[in-house]
Design a protein around this motif. Structure first.
Motif, short mmCIF file in Angstrom:
data_model
loop_
_atom_site.label_atom_id
_atom_site.label_comp_id
_atom_site.label_asym_id
_atom_site.label_seq_id
_atom_site.Cartn_x
_atom_site.Cartn_y
_atom_site.Cartn_z
N HIS A 133 0.88 -1.17 0.00
CA HIS A 133 0.00 0.00 0.00
C HIS A 133 0.91 1.22 0.00
O HIS A 133 1.42 1.63 1.05
CB HIS A 133 -0.92 -0.01 1.22
N ILE A 134 1.13 1.80 -1.18
CA ILE A 134 2.08 2.90 -1.33
C ILE A 134 1.43 4.20 -0.86
O ILE A 134 0.36 4.58 -1.33
CB ILE A 134 2.56 3.01 -2.79
N LEU A 135 2.09 4.86 0.09
CA LEU A 135 1.56 6.08 0.69
C LEU A 135 2.38 7.31 0.36
O LEU A 135 1.91 8.43 0.52
CB LEU A 135 1.47 5.90 2.21
N GLY A 136 3.63 7.12 -0.08
CA GLY A 136 4.46 8.25 -0.51
C GLY A 136 5.47 8.68 0.51
O GLY A 136 6.63 8.30 0.45
N SER A 137 5.05 9.44 1.50
CA SER A 137 5.99 10.01 2.46
C SER A 137 6.31 9.02 3.58
O SER A 137 5.51 8.15 3.92
CB SER A 137 5.43 11.29 3.07
N ASN A 138 7.49 9.20 4.16
CA ASN A 138 7.87 8.37 5.30
C ASN A 138 6.91 8.56 6.46
O ASN A 138 6.50 7.60 7.12
CB ASN A 138 9.29 8.73 5.76
N GLU A 139 6.53 9.82 6.70
CA GLU A 139 5.63 10.12 7.82
C GLU A 139 4.30 9.42 7.65
O GLU A 139 3.76 8.83 8.61
CB GLU A 139 5.41 11.64 7.92
N ALA A 140 3.75 9.43 6.44
CA ALA A 140 2.46 8.80 6.21
C ALA A 140 2.53 7.29 6.45
O ALA A 140 1.62 6.69 7.04
CB ALA A 140 1.98 9.08 4.79
N ALA A 141 3.63 6.66 6.01
CA ALA A 141 3.78 5.22 6.20
C ALA A 141 3.93 4.87 7.67
O ALA A 141 3.34 3.90 8.16
CB ALA A 141 4.98 4.71 5.40
N LEU A 142 4.71 5.68 8.41
CA LEU A 142 4.91 5.42 9.83
C LEU A 142 3.61 5.61 10.61
O LEU A 142 3.29 4.82 11.51
CB LEU A 142 6.01 6.33 10.38
N ILE A 143 2.86 6.63 10.27
CA ILE A 143 1.58 6.88 10.96
C ILE A 143 0.60 5.73 10.67
O ILE A 143 -0.08 5.23 11.58
CB ILE A 143 0.97 8.23 10.52
N ALA A 144 0.55 5.28 9.43
CA ALA A 144 -0.35 4.18 9.07
C ALA A 144 0.03 2.90 9.80
O ALA A 144 -0.85 2.17 10.28
CB ALA A 144 -0.32 3.97 7.56
N ALA A 145 1.34 2.62 9.90
CA ALA A 145 1.78 1.42 10.61
C ALA A 145 1.42 1.51 12.09
O ALA A 145 0.99 0.51 12.70
CB ALA A 145 3.28 1.23 10.44
N ASP A 146 1.60 2.69 12.70
CA ASP A 146 1.24 2.87 14.10
C ASP A 146 -0.26 2.73 14.32
O ASP A 146 -0.71 2.16 15.33
CB ASP A 146 1.70 4.25 14.59
N ALA A 175 -4.62 -0.93 16.29
CA ALA A 175 -5.82 -1.72 15.99
C ALA A 175 -5.56 -3.22 16.12
O ALA A 175 -6.50 -4.02 15.93
CB ALA A 175 -6.31 -1.40 14.59
N GLY A 176 -4.29 -3.60 16.41
CA GLY A 176 -4.00 -5.00 16.65
C GLY A 176 -3.32 -5.73 15.50
O GLY A 176 -3.38 -6.96 15.44
N PHE A 177 -2.63 -4.97 14.61
CA PHE A 177 -1.98 -5.59 13.46
C PHE A 177 -0.51 -5.16 13.38
O PHE A 177 -0.20 -3.97 13.53
CB PHE A 177 -2.68 -5.18 12.15
N LEU A 178 0.35 -6.10 13.10
CA LEU A 178 1.76 -5.81 12.86
C LEU A 178 1.99 -5.77 11.36
O LEU A 178 1.99 -6.79 10.68
CB LEU A 178 2.65 -6.88 13.51
#
Length: 376
Positions: free
Chosen positions: A317-330, A335-338
């Motif tokens: 799931h390509i999000l573009g910025s590093n910040e967006a990817a880190l926020i999405a992962a957090d 929500a209970g997913f790694l």
């Protein structure tokens, strides 16, 4: 030259610093990290074999029979019967004359490419090739050319240009069957047509195809029935096979030359024979009806999550910025997913992403929950 502290500060400012996050549980589909129980969509255990009881029993049996360590490099006294048995079984399974095993996929690439080409030769790399192929090509001293991802027209143009100027040079084309961060597949049969037209060699990395593709799980080369046309078939035993290590399958002459020239093989202590013993059990399962059942379950999970008939368990799931990817992962972690945030240099700049990887071991509950979590 900057100090380590200064480089680390720069990485933090760019959202590129990596840190270790140890698990407090085995690395299955349900894990515990920082005291939180999570569905694991980060691992490459595509068939769920890392926790297979028969493989674990074989590992234990191997330790009892052959000890915990191999004590020396393969060329000294570190070659034991399971190493040779595994290599013979891999060669047969991959429809090749011979095979050689290494401690990791990275070591395998570093062994093959500098042994196959040198300063007067050429390596052509797909732009999305794994770091091990890139670093091995640099180490070889050969001239490196990069072609856009899966762009056979550009590859043909580069090969034609090289052959016009260097009729006798060795040319090695290196690519992957399944690209680890994008989940795309190389057009293998057509690529081979181009490679063969210019008397070049092909190194195919099946790290993410081994166990997953093909009638008996032997990868894209088996699926397209072209194994006999590939100079080097490499892959790892740490993903679908559920263990560790890697292999290369090639002609008998090439394998014998690698035994004499592949520096990671020559100058490394041999992997424990117990791992080779356990890998034989894993290979048998992968090629069996049980293996087919695991692949079918994996494909059902892929279809359930994506709604597609894809065979590839890697969903970016390509999000573009590093910040967006880190926020999405957090957010997914909460929500209970790694699910890992993948950033440069693993992927090109401005293509940071979530990388969701599926396993046959994921239950329906996990897939349904992940699908719901991904819905906007």
């Amino acid at each position: 030259m900057s100090k380590p502290s200064e480089e680390l500060a720069q990485l933090r400012a760019q959202g590129l610093e990596r840190v270790l996050h140890p698990l407090e549980s085995p690395a299955g589909v349900r894990v515990i990290r920082n005291g939180k129980t999570l569905w694991n969509f980060a691992s490459n255990d595509y068939l769920g074999l890392a926790s297979h009881p028969a493989i674990a029993e074989s590992f234990i049996e191997g330790i009892k029979k052959f000890g915990a360590g191999s004590t020396a490099s393969r060329l000294i006294c570190g070659t034991l019967a399971p190493h040779l048995q595994l290599e013979a079984s891999l060669a047969e399974a991959k429809q090749s004359q011979a095979a050689l095993t290494f401690s990791s996929g990275f070591a395998t690439a570093l062994g093959i490419i500098p042994a196959a080409v040198g300063k007067n030769d050429f390596v052509l790399l797909d732009k999305l090739s794994h770091a091990c192929l890139i670093d091995a090509a640099k180490l070889s001293g050969a001239t490196i050319r990069v072609f856009p991802h899966n762009d056979l027209a550009k590859l043909k143009s580069l090969l034609a240009s090289i052959r016009a100027k260097s009729a006798d040079a060795q040319i090695l084309v290196a690519t992957e069957s399944v690209f680890s961060m994008d989940g795309t597949i190389c057009p293998l049969s057509n690529l081979l047509d181009v490679v063969e037209a210019f008397d070049a060699m092909l190194l195919l990395d099946e790290a993410h195809g081994f166990g997953v593709l093909g009638p008996s799980g032997m990868g894209l080369a088996e699926q397209e029935n072209v194994a006999h046309r590939i100079t080097f078939q490499m892959g790892t035993l740490s993903k679908a096979a559920g263990l560790s290590g890697a292999y290369v399958c090639a002609s008998q002459d090439w394998i014998q030359l690698l035994i004499n020239k592949a520096r990671p093989f020559i100058y490394s202590t041999a992997p424990p024979a117990a791992i080779a013993h356990a890998t034989l059990a894993s290979l048998q399962i992968i090629r069996s009806q049980q293996g087919n059942a695991h692949r079918n379950k994996l494909r059902q999970n892929i279809a359930s999550l994506t709604g597609s008939d894809s065979q590839i368990p890697i969903i970016p799931h390509i999000l573009g910025s590093n910040e967006a990817a880190l926020i999405a992962a957090d957010t997914l972690n909460d929500a209970g997913f790694l699910v890992p945030a993948i950033r440069y240099p693993t992927v090109p700049r401005n293509t940071a992403r979530l990388r969701i990887s599926l396993s046959a071991a994921h239950p329906h509950e996990a897939i349904a929950s992940m699908r719901a979590a991904l819905m906007p």
